[in-house]
Design a protein around this motif. Structure first.
Motif, PDB file in Angstrom:
ATOM      1  N   PHE A  41      35.805  34.978  38.512  1.00  0.00           N
ATOM      2  CA  PHE A  41      37.051  35.581  38.055  1.00  0.00           C
ATOM      3  C   PHE A  41      38.103  34.499  37.829  1.00  0.00           C
ATOM      4  O   PHE A  41      38.777  34.482  36.793  1.00  0.00           O
ATOM      5  CB  PHE A  41      37.550  36.596  39.089  1.00  0.00           C
ATOM      6  CG  PHE A  41      38.812  37.302  38.675  1.00  0.00           C
ATOM      7  CD1 PHE A  41      38.770  38.386  37.805  1.00  0.00           C
ATOM      8  CD2 PHE A  41      40.056  36.874  39.129  1.00  0.00           C
ATOM      9  CE1 PHE A  41      39.935  39.031  37.402  1.00  0.00           C
ATOM     10  CE2 PHE A  41      41.218  37.512  38.734  1.00  0.00           C
ATOM     11  CZ  PHE A  41      41.158  38.589  37.865  1.00  0.00           C
ATOM     12  N   ASP A  93      27.407  43.766  39.740  1.00  0.00           N
ATOM     13  CA  ASP A  93      27.363  43.799  41.208  1.00  0.00           C
ATOM     14  C   ASP A  93      28.481  42.953  41.810  1.00  0.00           C
ATOM     15  O   ASP A  93      29.130  43.349  42.779  1.00  0.00           O
ATOM     16  CB  ASP A  93      25.972  43.392  41.739  1.00  0.00           C
ATOM     17  CG  ASP A  93      25.499  42.063  41.208  1.00  0.00           C
ATOM     18  OD1 ASP A  93      26.238  41.440  40.419  1.00  0.00           O
ATOM     19  OD2 ASP A  93      24.396  41.628  41.587  1.00  0.00           O
ATOM     20  N   GLU A 132      41.265  46.450  48.675  1.00  0.00           N
ATOM     21  CA  GLU A 132      41.327  45.967  50.063  1.00  0.00           C
ATOM     22  C   GLU A 132      40.316  46.666  50.954  1.00  0.00           C
ATOM     23  O   GLU A 132      40.568  46.947  52.123  1.00  0.00           O
ATOM     24  CB  GLU A 132      42.734  46.130  50.635  1.00  0.00           C
ATOM     25  CG  GLU A 132      43.782  45.406  49.825  1.00  0.00           C
ATOM     26  CD  GLU A 132      45.189  45.712  50.308  1.00  0.00           C
ATOM     27  OE1 GLU A 132      45.382  45.699  51.522  1.00  0.00           O
ATOM     28  OE2 GLU A 132      46.060  45.961  49.466  1.00  0.00           O
ATOM     29  N   ARG A 160      34.783  35.961  43.015  1.00  0.00           N
ATOM     30  CA  ARG A 160      36.083  35.276  43.016  1.00  0.00           C
ATOM     31  C   ARG A 160      36.038  34.022  42.160  1.00  0.00           C
ATOM     32  O   ARG A 160      36.961  33.724  41.400  1.00  0.00           O
ATOM     33  CB  ARG A 160      36.461  34.901  44.449  1.00  0.00           C
ATOM     34  CG  ARG A 160      37.002  36.059  45.249  1.00  0.00           C
ATOM     35  CD  ARG A 160      37.162  35.650  46.691  1.00  0.00           C
ATOM     36  NE  ARG A 160      37.905  36.632  47.447  1.00  0.00           N
ATOM     37  CZ  ARG A 160      37.881  36.719  48.771  1.00  0.00           C
ATOM     38  NH1 ARG A 160      37.130  35.890  49.478  1.00  0.00           N
ATOM     39  NH2 ARG A 160      38.592  37.629  49.392  1.00  0.00           N
ATOM     40  N   PHE A 177      34.095  42.534  44.010  1.00  0.00           N
ATOM     41  CA  PHE A 177      35.403  41.912  43.783  1.00  0.00           C
ATOM     42  C   PHE A 177      36.500  42.977  43.649  1.00  0.00           C
ATOM     43  O   PHE A 177      37.556  42.881  44.265  1.00  0.00           O
ATOM     44  CB  PHE A 177      35.325  41.066  42.507  1.00  0.00           C
ATOM     45  CG  PHE A 177      36.597  40.328  42.192  1.00  0.00           C
ATOM     46  CD1 PHE A 177      36.853  39.077  42.722  1.00  0.00           C
ATOM     47  CD2 PHE A 177      37.548  40.899  41.357  1.00  0.00           C
ATOM     48  CE1 PHE A 177      38.036  38.402  42.436  1.00  0.00           C
ATOM     49  CE2 PHE A 177      38.729  40.238  41.062  1.00  0.00           C
ATOM     50  CZ  PHE A 177      38.980  38.983  41.607  1.00  0.00           C
ATOM     51  N   GLY A 215      31.014  53.816  46.097  1.00  0.00           N
ATOM     52  CA  GLY A 215      29.571  53.715  45.922  1.00  0.00           C
ATOM     53  C   GLY A 215      29.078  54.646  44.826  1.00  0.00           C
ATOM     54  O   GLY A 215      28.238  54.283  44.006  1.00  0.00           O
ATOM     55  N   ARG A 249      38.110  49.654  36.052  1.00  0.00           N
ATOM     56  CA  ARG A 249      37.930  48.298  36.566  1.00  0.00           C
ATOM     57  C   ARG A 249      36.465  47.898  36.603  1.00  0.00           C
ATOM     58  O   ARG A 249      36.131  46.717  36.570  1.00  0.00           O
ATOM     59  CB  ARG A 249      38.510  48.209  37.976  1.00  0.00           C
ATOM     60  CG  ARG A 249      40.016  48.248  38.001  1.00  0.00           C
ATOM     61  CD  ARG A 249      40.544  48.470  39.401  1.00  0.00           C
ATOM     62  NE  ARG A 249      41.990  48.429  39.434  1.00  0.00           N
ATOM     63  CZ  ARG A 249      42.717  48.764  40.497  1.00  0.00           C
ATOM     64  NH1 ARG A 249      42.116  49.194  41.598  1.00  0.00           N
ATOM     65  NH2 ARG A 249      44.022  48.676  40.460  1.00  0.00           N
ATOM     66  N   VAL A 274      37.157  44.784  47.052  1.00  0.00           N
ATOM     67  CA  VAL A 274      37.791  43.973  48.094  1.00  0.00           C
ATOM     68  C   VAL A 274      39.165  43.477  47.643  1.00  0.00           C
ATOM     69  O   VAL A 274      40.149  43.598  48.369  1.00  0.00           O
ATOM     70  CB  VAL A 274      36.880  42.787  48.475  1.00  0.00           C
ATOM     71  CG1 VAL A 274      37.596  41.850  49.447  1.00  0.00           C
ATOM     72  CG2 VAL A 274      35.587  43.305  49.094  1.00  0.00           C
ATOM     73  N   GLU A 275      39.223  42.948  46.443  1.00  0.00           N
ATOM     74  CA  GLU A 275      40.473  42.323  46.007  1.00  0.00           C
ATOM     75  C   GLU A 275      41.527  43.343  45.589  1.00  0.00           C
ATOM     76  O   GLU A 275      42.707  43.126  45.795  1.00  0.00           O
ATOM     77  CB  GLU A 275      40.202  41.364  44.843  1.00  0.00           C
ATOM     78  CG  GLU A 275      39.456  40.115  45.241  1.00  0.00           C
ATOM     79  CD  GLU A 275      40.292  39.232  46.177  1.00  0.00           C
ATOM     80  OE1 GLU A 275      41.529  39.320  46.159  1.00  0.00           O
ATOM     81  OE2 GLU A 275      39.690  38.452  46.932  1.00  0.00           O
ATOM     82  N   LEU A 276      41.102  44.398  44.972  1.00  0.00           N
ATOM     83  CA  LEU A 276      42.089  45.353  44.464  1.00  0.00           C
ATOM     84  C   LEU A 276      42.288  46.542  45.397  1.00  0.00           C
ATOM     85  O   LEU A 276      43.379  47.078  45.486  1.00  0.00           O
ATOM     86  CB  LEU A 276      41.679  45.838  43.069  1.00  0.00           C
ATOM     87  CG  LEU A 276      41.778  44.755  41.988  1.00  0.00           C
ATOM     88  CD1 LEU A 276      41.087  45.200  40.715  1.00  0.00           C
ATOM     89  CD2 LEU A 276      43.230  44.400  41.699  1.00  0.00           C
ATOM     90  N   ARG A 314      28.410  38.060  47.022  1.00  0.00           N
ATOM     91  CA  ARG A 314      28.894  38.575  45.733  1.00  0.00           C
ATOM     92  C   ARG A 314      30.400  38.398  45.621  1.00  0.00           C
ATOM     93  O   ARG A 314      30.923  38.113  44.539  1.00  0.00           O
ATOM     94  CB  ARG A 314      28.545  40.053  45.595  1.00  0.00           C
ATOM     95  CG  ARG A 314      27.069  40.267  45.373  1.00  0.00           C
ATOM     96  CD  ARG A 314      26.742  41.740  45.231  1.00  0.00           C
ATOM     97  NE  ARG A 314      25.309  41.933  45.248  1.00  0.00           N
ATOM     98  CZ  ARG A 314      24.717  43.110  45.218  1.00  0.00           C
ATOM     99  NH1 ARG A 314      25.449  44.212  45.180  1.00  0.00           N
ATOM    100  NH2 ARG A 314      23.404  43.201  45.210  1.00  0.00           N
ATOM    101  N   LEU A 350      27.630  50.506  49.651  1.00  0.00           N
ATOM    102  CA  LEU A 350      26.766  50.126  48.533  1.00  0.00           C
ATOM    103  C   LEU A 350      25.306  50.001  48.969  1.00  0.00           C
ATOM    104  O   LEU A 350      24.431  49.801  48.139  1.00  0.00           O
ATOM    105  CB  LEU A 350      27.229  48.793  47.930  1.00  0.00           C
ATOM    106  CG  LEU A 350      28.592  48.796  47.241  1.00  0.00           C
ATOM    107  CD1 LEU A 350      28.954  47.397  46.758  1.00  0.00           C
ATOM    108  CD2 LEU A 350      28.620  49.774  46.070  1.00  0.00           C
TER     109      LEU A 350
END
Lengths: 197, 288
Positions: A181, A141, A153, A178, A146, A86, A48, A149-151, A173, A163
């Motif tokens: 994307f 970055d 959670e 978002r 993304f 990280g 990813r 957080v998005e994938l 960021r 990080l």
């Protein structure tokens, strides 16, 4: 992860109990469990973050070696995934820099030729290819935030800590990621629709 | 196309309004990704084991430290600065030469040899070739009164503080040089304590607390407090477990204070010392 105490002597104690029950293996039980539990996740995280399929095993190796060596410094009271994330982020950053990586070098088309491992649902495979292509529109970055957080959670504060970036930077960021994307998805979707119509 | 069959939305998004339906359904598909290819786990496992089974870095560190002592002693005695320069492979030679020539102390052993020690057999095959991590011969920590010894130490940080709004609160930075010299690479030699490639902390709670203070000061843009906290950390935990985090905080403080040159120099140092540093990416993000 359990809250096992650090074992500073671990790297120099090949005689430590061997959770993998195989002679010559040197992981202590805690790290061995981590390896088993998180390998798949590390693998997909690297993908990813933009690694080529052909490089995934190399990079997973790097992540696990770095994790192993830094394991004593890992704060057991913290969740493991952000910490590993990280490391993965850093490994991918180096990888991209080293290879003078450019977005063009890793096109969606190249990815699309990669066999979908154990994939039976072509539609989902296509959706995933689209996700990766859209992620390619994000700078690393933003992409990393993304993805986490998005994938995964991952809570933003935990991610910011892992990080080593300020919380507000992390949120910024995420917001930019978002936006890009969503724009990329829309654009790729239009291209898709254009080809199929 | 995927939007025809949106998979069930199986998790609460961090911000439900952030991504629309198409993106959300695509991400659901990505979350359902199958496991890594069969055999990958075991293949990588054997490679990782082979890598970590290599002789410990400490051995190389010991040799490296010895090498440094010999090199530094030779320089001090003979003043053969030119020879030293010839052995260096980075562009910072003049500053380093100045620092070596400075009367810091014969114990001023930099964590890096003039010639890098043999690479650890554990060097990751797919990671960048070690930057000449150990090519950075800098003076040791014990010369805080000598601003020459560290081109980005006390002087630049003081500059940064002076540039900050609260310059009257500028904190003397006696530990700055020391701090800079004691970023222990995770896998590379540490000059004065080569037997500690991994750094246990004597007091992890206190270490954490100090850096939390520094972090809070940074967030609040209280730069003098930030530098005070990191300096105190450097004094109390010169080889603590969080030295890289400390340095990353200091760098961000320097950026906040407008001293990008000093920040960049320190960022470069982190990368040299530990190409695998977890903080390097955040430094990249700062454009350093």
């Amino acid at each position: 992860m359990t809250a096992a105490p650090p074992s500073p002597s671990r790297p120099a104690s090949p005689g430590a109990p061997d959770a993998l029950a195989s002679p010559g293996r040197r992981f202590d039980p805690e790290f061995a469990a981590l390896y088993r539990a998180e390998f798949d996740w590390v693998f997909r995280t690297l993908r990813r973050l933009g690694a080529r399929d052909a490089d995934l095993e190399d990079l997973a190796h790097d992540v696990m070696v770095v994790a192993y060596r830094a394991f004593d410094a890992y704060d057991r009271s913290r969740p493991i995934k952000p910490w590993l994330f990280g490391i993965a982020f850093r490994v991918v950053s180096d990888y991209r820099r080293r290879a003078r990586f450019s977005r063009e070098e890793l096109s969606a088309d190249e990815r699309a030729t990669t066999p979908a491992h154990q994939e039976s649902d072509l539609e989902r495979a296509h959706a995933r290819a689209l996700v990766l292509a859209a992620l390619d529109a994000l700078p690393l970055d933003q992409r990393a935030v993304f993805v986490a957080v998005e994938l995964d959670e991952t809570p933003v504060p935990e991610l910011a800590r892992a990080l080593g970036i300020p919380l507000n930077t992390c949120y910024s960021r995420l917001r930019l990621g978002r936006k890009r994307f969503a724009e990329a998805v829309t654009s790729l979707h239009r291209e898709d629709a254009g080809r199929t119509s | 196309m995927t939007q025809r069959t949106p998979p069930p939305h199986g998790r609460p998004p961090a911000d439900p309004s952030a991504l629309g339906g198409l993106s959300a359904s695509l991400l659901d598909a990505e979350r359902a990704i199958p496991p890594a290819p069969s055999g990958a786990l075991e293949r990588v496992l054997s490679r990782v084991e082979a890598t970590i089974a290599a002789p410990p870095v400490a051995a190389a560190a010991t040799h490296g430290a010895l090498w440094i002592k010999v090199a530094v002693a030779a320089l001090v005695v003979s003043g053969a600065v030119g020879i030293f320069v010839a052995t260096r492979d980075d562009a910072a030679a003049p500053a380093s030469v100045a620092s070596v020539a400075a009367p810091s102390s014969s114990t001023a052993i930099a964590p890096s040899p003039a010639t890098p020690p043999p690479p650890s057999p554990g060097v990751l095959p797919a990671t960048p070739p070690a930057l000449p991590a150990p090519s950075d011969l800098r003076p040791a920590p014990t010369a805080p009164a000598n601003p020459i010894v560290e081109e980005t130490g006390t002087v630049t940080e003081a500059t940064a503080l002076n540039a900050a709004p609260n310059k009257d609160e500028a904190i003397p930075n006696p530990a700055s040089d020391q701090e800079a010299e004691t970023i222990p690479p995770a896998t590379a030699p540490s000059g004065t304590e080569p037997t500690h490639p991994v750094r246990p902390s004597a007091d992890p709670v206190a270490e954490r607390a100090l850096l939390d203070q520094a972090q809070a000061a940074l967030r609040a843009k209280r730069l003098p407090d930030l530098f005070a906290a990191v300096n105190l950390h450097a004094e109390r935990f010169p080889r603590g477990a969080l030295t890289e985090e400390r340095e990353a905080l200091r760098i961000r403080g320097l950026v906040e204070a407008g001293d990008r040159d000093a920040a960049k120099a320190r960022a470069d140092r982190i990368r040299r010392r530990n190409p695998q540093s977890l903080y390097a990416s955040s430094l990249d993000a700062l454009g350093l």
